[in-house]
Design a protein around this motif. Structure first.
Motif: not given
Length: 169
Positions: A17-27
């Protein structure tokens, strides 16, 4: 490029899993992971609208050189433009290989064989344990993504011997 005769073994990498990935598309982001080593590139499925995706995808790398870097890169899927990079990390398998070369056997399941502390040379976020589980060594790790504000990926690695190869001897 390595040939079949050059293979040492197979490394199974479970991208959990991934955690706290940055949001590239609005939210949100639509993330996927690429694991690469030399000319090999393996890709997880992408998860829609989730900065905390669960993949549970198993990828397998053919290993011909224990020193070849294994890179992990997270991307955001985009429809009309090139996919955005959400961060990268290197997977350090050297401590795991050292434990494997010890040719352990007859150990109780869930025994911690080694623990690797985070340091400047690895991308670990916390202590990573190499564990004897059901007759095999596995290593659970969480890697911090570089070149981004936030983001981590949880992984598990496991070695699969090729019958003609004897643990590095």
């Amino acid at each position: 490029m390595a040939t079949l005769n050059d293979l040492i073994g197979i490394l199974k990498i479970r991208v959990i899993k991934g955690t706290n990935l940055i949001a590239k598309d609005i939210n949100h982001s639509d993330p996927y992971v690429i694991i690469s080593m030399g000319s090999q590139k393996l890709k997880t499925r992408h998860v829609k609208n989730d900065c905390n995706p669960v993949w549970n995808d198993e990828l397998t790398l053919a290993i011909a050189d224990f020193d070849a870097p294994i890179n992990l890169t997270v991307y955001d899927t985009d429809s009309f433009t090139p996919d955005d990079q959400l961060g990268e990390a290197q997977i350090d398998i050297k401590p795991y290989i050292e434990c494997m070369r010890a040719q352990l056997s007859d150990i109780s399941t869930d025994t911690i064989v080694d623990k690797i502390l985070p340091n400047r040379k690895n991308c670990l976020t916390d202590v990573s344990h190499i564990i004897w589980k059901d007759g095999k060594l596995v290593q659970d790790m969480i890697v911090r993504l570089k070149n981004v504000k936030t983001g981590e990926v949880e992984l598990q690695i496991e070695w699969v011997d090729i019958p003609s190869y004897k643990n590095g001897s």
